[in-house]
Design an enzyme around this catalytic site. Structure first.
Site, PDB file in Angstrom:
ATOM      1  N   GLU A   1       0.831  -1.226   0.000  1.00 46.22           N
ATOM      2  CA  GLU A   1       0.000   0.000   0.000  1.00 46.22           C
ATOM      3  C   GLU A   1       0.860   1.269   0.000  1.00 46.22           C
ATOM      4  O   GLU A   1       0.486   2.284   0.589  1.00 46.22           O
ATOM      5  CB  GLU A   1      -0.933   0.017   1.217  1.00 46.22           C
ATOM      6  CG  GLU A   1      -1.693  -1.257   1.387  1.00 46.22           C
ATOM      7  CD  GLU A   1      -3.130  -1.173   0.955  1.00 46.22           C
ATOM      8  OE1 GLU A   1      -3.553  -0.100   0.515  1.00 46.22           O
ATOM      9  OE2 GLU A   1      -3.804  -2.202   1.033  1.00 46.22           O
TER      10      GLU A   1
HETATM   11  C1  LIG Z   1       2.281  -9.642   1.704  1.00 46.13           C
HETATM   12  C2  LIG Z   1       1.983  -8.670   0.607  1.00 46.13           C
HETATM   13  C3  LIG Z   1       0.666  -8.375   0.297  1.00 46.13           C
HETATM   14  C4  LIG Z   1       0.379  -7.529  -0.773  1.00 46.13           C
HETATM   15  N1  LIG Z   1      -0.931  -7.275  -1.099  1.00 46.13           N
HETATM   16  C5  LIG Z   1      -1.221  -6.579  -2.221  1.00 46.13           C
HETATM   17  C6  LIG Z   1      -2.576  -6.441  -2.665  1.00 46.13           C
HETATM   18  O1  LIG Z   1      -3.514  -6.910  -2.021  1.00 46.13           O
HETATM   19  N2  LIG Z   1      -2.802  -5.794  -3.838  1.00 46.13           N
HETATM   20  C7  LIG Z   1      -1.800  -5.268  -4.582  1.00 46.13           C
HETATM   21  O2  LIG Z   1      -2.071  -4.721  -5.649  1.00 46.13           O
HETATM   22  N3  LIG Z   1      -0.492  -5.361  -4.177  1.00 46.13           N
HETATM   23  C8  LIG Z   1      -0.193  -6.007  -3.027  1.00 46.13           C
HETATM   24  N4  LIG Z   1       1.108  -6.140  -2.609  1.00 46.13           N
HETATM   25  C9  LIG Z   1       2.172  -5.570  -3.428  1.00 46.13           C
HETATM   26  C10 LIG Z   1       2.792  -4.309  -2.818  1.00 46.13           C
HETATM   27  O3  LIG Z   1       1.872  -3.263  -2.856  1.00 46.13           O
HETATM   28  C11 LIG Z   1       4.087  -4.009  -3.586  1.00 46.13           C
HETATM   29  O4  LIG Z   1       5.020  -5.018  -3.222  1.00 46.13           O
HETATM   30  C12 LIG Z   1       4.635  -2.623  -3.263  1.00 46.13           C
HETATM   31  O5  LIG Z   1       3.816  -1.628  -3.825  1.00 46.13           O
HETATM   32  C13 LIG Z   1       6.070  -2.414  -3.800  1.00 46.13           C
HETATM   33  O6  LIG Z   1       6.167  -2.809  -5.117  1.00 46.13           O
HETATM   34  P1  LIG Z   1       7.338  -3.808  -5.567  1.00 46.13           P
HETATM   35  O7  LIG Z   1       7.298  -4.989  -4.671  1.00 46.13           O
HETATM   36  O8  LIG Z   1       7.196  -4.052  -7.016  1.00 46.13           O
HETATM   37  O9  LIG Z   1       8.662  -3.028  -5.272  1.00 46.13           O
HETATM   38  P2  LIG Z   1       9.375  -1.955  -6.232  1.00 46.13           P
HETATM   39  O10 LIG Z   1       8.381  -0.982  -6.730  1.00 46.13           O
HETATM   40  O11 LIG Z   1      10.197  -2.683  -7.233  1.00 46.13           O
HETATM   41  O12 LIG Z   1      10.331  -1.225  -5.212  1.00 46.13           O
HETATM   42  C14 LIG Z   1      11.569  -1.791  -4.746  1.00 46.13           C
HETATM   43  C15 LIG Z   1      12.258  -0.742  -3.884  1.00 46.13           C
HETATM   44  O13 LIG Z   1      12.548   0.431  -4.661  1.00 46.13           O
HETATM   45  C16 LIG Z   1      11.975   1.568  -4.058  1.00 46.13           C
HETATM   46  N5  LIG Z   1      11.527   2.516  -5.062  1.00 46.13           N
HETATM   47  C17 LIG Z   1      10.772   2.283  -6.164  1.00 46.13           C
HETATM   48  N6  LIG Z   1      10.552   3.422  -6.835  1.00 46.13           N
HETATM   49  C18 LIG Z   1      11.171   4.409  -6.142  1.00 46.13           C
HETATM   50  C19 LIG Z   1      11.312   5.817  -6.310  1.00 46.13           C
HETATM   51  N7  LIG Z   1      10.737   6.465  -7.321  1.00 46.13           N
HETATM   52  N8  LIG Z   1      12.041   6.499  -5.398  1.00 46.13           N
HETATM   53  C20 LIG Z   1      12.605   5.855  -4.332  1.00 46.13           C
HETATM   54  N9  LIG Z   1      12.514   4.546  -4.123  1.00 46.13           N
HETATM   55  C21 LIG Z   1      11.794   3.834  -5.001  1.00 46.13           C
HETATM   56  C22 LIG Z   1      10.816   1.028  -3.236  1.00 46.13           C
HETATM   57  O14 LIG Z   1      10.409   1.932  -2.217  1.00 46.13           O
HETATM   58  C23 LIG Z   1      11.377  -0.270  -2.713  1.00 46.13           C
HETATM   59  O15 LIG Z   1      12.160  -0.014  -1.590  1.00 46.13           O
HETATM   60  C24 LIG Z   1       1.431  -6.936  -1.516  1.00 46.13           C
HETATM   61  C25 LIG Z   1       2.755  -7.190  -1.163  1.00 46.13           C
HETATM   62  C26 LIG Z   1       3.053  -8.047  -0.132  1.00 46.13           C
HETATM   63  C27 LIG Z   1       4.480  -8.334   0.204  1.00 46.13           C
END
Ligand SMILES: Cc1cc2nc3c(=O)[nH]c(=O)nc-3n(C[C@H](O)[C@H](O)[C@H](O)COP(=O)(O)OP(=O)(O)OC[C@H]3O[C@@H](n4cnc5c(N)ncnc54)[C@H](O)[C@@H]3O)c2cc1C
Length: 395
Positions: free
Chosen positions: A372
């Site tokens: 989120e």
């Molecule tokens: C247990 C669990 C439940 C979840 N439930 C849902 C759900 O119900 N529905 C849903 O849609 N998603 C869900 N998610 C997904 C979650 O919302 C995403 O994992 C989250 O938004 C981060 O995306 P990502 O994992 O692709 O990380 P990435 O976007 O790849 O980010 C990796 C790292 O890079 C950083 N980063 C990325 N862009 C920037 C920037 N511009 N500036 C600085 N830092 C940056 C991030 O902060 C993070 O530290 C869930 C995740 C988990 C683990």
């Protein structure tokens, strides 16, 4: 019948008392907790914030988030189920759904006949959902969807999921905007796979899944808002979701405090209860500060959300509700991590064991700083709210 806040609090308490022993066993056995939905149904919690016209209790945001905070004490996994089902599942249907969709999904959700989820994230689109590759085409009165959604809470148990995709023409026209739909999961072409509990760092008792959509069909009336408005639906839903996470984290802090106090008053070292050692008291004081500060931010954000919903369409109230939810989520999730860590420390060697609540909270609550909206994305959002939108670090 008017909404009865005291009754909701009483029913939530009864649910929490019944779910605790079940959650303890499921956690120890690292398996999903099958009692959450039946017990939530028994105590009429599956439609807490759904409007009474559609079979819910019609809780205001402050009462709803107090209930989520109470549920959060039972663990982040239990609270995450409610966030997926209500805050980011039912909420967008109630807010942007057609009348037909509201009638079809909301009473069934409130009764536990349809479990809901929210699928925005994809393998290559997390912090920036605009990079998603799910597509749709319109065929007569249906939309046909293709794509993959990843890490979806309740994704393996949901009967319907809120999904997002771009029109297929975007391949040739990058100006095409995403849309949001309600997708029935019991159909040909929908393939899901749940994460194995042992593959997860925490929350082994909850369901997290990925799913693929191969020519999945969505009837026209399941479009949310209008075509091209999907990003607005996603961001609006995340305000509701972020507040639910913040509220759940307040509950985690409350439970860590209760556990830490009880243990520190009981455990004796160096001839006295460890609660009498000043450095242990420092931990207790800091957990209490985590609690009071988080509660203030959660209540402030929930009150603003109530005001914004009472005056829908007011951009300034919507902006304030958005930023206060981001602040509450950022603060409470980090405070809960700190509180769980301190409670683990007070428990000493036992704190390291998942047989005790602090270690479970520590592992479970870590995800709250990721889903989120990650810590980083929320910091950037908070910074741009004071610097000015033109300074936004991500576009
Ligand atoms: C247990 C669990 C439940 C979840 N439930 C849902 C759900 O119900 N529905 C849903 O849609 N998603 C869900 N998610 C997904 C979650 O919302 C995403 O994992 C989250 O938004 C981060 O995306 P990502 O994992 O692709 O990380 P990435 O976007 O790849 O980010 C990796 C790292 O890079 C950083 N980063 C990325 N862009 C920037 C920037 N511009 N500036 C600085 N830092 C940056 C991030 O902060 C993070 O530290 C869930 C995740 C988990 C683990």
């Amino acid at each position: 019948m008017p909404f009865d806040a005291a009754q909701l609090a009483q029913d939530t308490e009864a649910f929490c008392q019944e779910i605790r022993p079940e959650e303890e066993v499921c956690y120890a056995e690292r398996r999903p907790n099958p009692h959450v939905v039946p017990l939530a149904k028994k105590h009429n919690l599956l439609g807490m914030n759904i409007h009474p016209d559609y079979g819910g209790r019609g809780a205001d945001n402050v009462s709803y988030f107090r209930a989520l905070a109470r549920i959060g004490r039972e663990g982040t996994a239990v609270r995450t189920f409610f966030s997926g089902h209500l805050s980011i599942g039912a909420y967008p249907i109630q807010t942007w759904g057609s009348e037909a969709a509201k009638k079809k999904y909301l009473p069934a959700a409130a009764q536990g006949e349809k479990i809901l989820a929210f699928g925005l994230t994809e393998p290559d689109a997390g912090s920036n959902p605009r990079e998603m590759t799910t597509t749709y085409t319109k065929k007569g009165d249906r939309y046909i969807l293709n794509g993959v959604k990843y890490l979806i809470s309740n994704g393996g148990i949901a009967d319907a999921v809120i999904v997002f995709g771009y029109p297929a023409e975007r391949l040739h026209d990058p100006n095409k905007r995403m849309s949001a739909f309600i997708l029935d999961t019991h159909q040909k072409g929908f393939e899901k796979e749940s994460f194995a509990p042992e593959a997860k760092m925490g929350m082994p008792t909850s369901n997290t899944a990925m799913f693929e959509m191969h020519d999945c069909e969505v009837p026209e009336e399941n479009l949310l808002a209008t075509e091209g408005e999907g990003f607005r639906v996603a961001m609006g839903t995340l305000v509701s979701g972020r507040l639910s996470v913040a509220a759940g984290c307040l509950g985690v802090i409350e439970d860590c405090l209760a556990e830490a106090i009880a243990y520190a008053k009981l455990r004796r070292q160096h001839g006295k209860e460890i609660a009498r050692h000043q450095l242990v008291q420092e931990h207790i004081a800091m957990i209490e500060m985590d609690r009071v500060a988080s509660e203030a931010l959660v209540v402030r954000a929930a009150e603003m959300k109530d005001r914004a919903e009472a005056k829908r369409g007011d951009p300034e109230l919507a902006r304030q509700a958005d930023i206060l939810a981001a602040q509450a989520k950022f603060f409470a999730t980090n405070a809960a991590w700190d509180a769980a860590d301190r409670a683990v420390q007070i428990f000493g060697g036992k704190g390291w064991s998942t047989l005790y609540r602090p270690a479970r909270h520590l592992m479970d609550v870590r995800v709250c700083r990721i889903y989120e909206g990650t810590d980083e994305i929320l910091k950037l959002k908070i910074a741009s709210s004071v610097l000015g939108k033109e300074w936004e670090a991500f576009k």
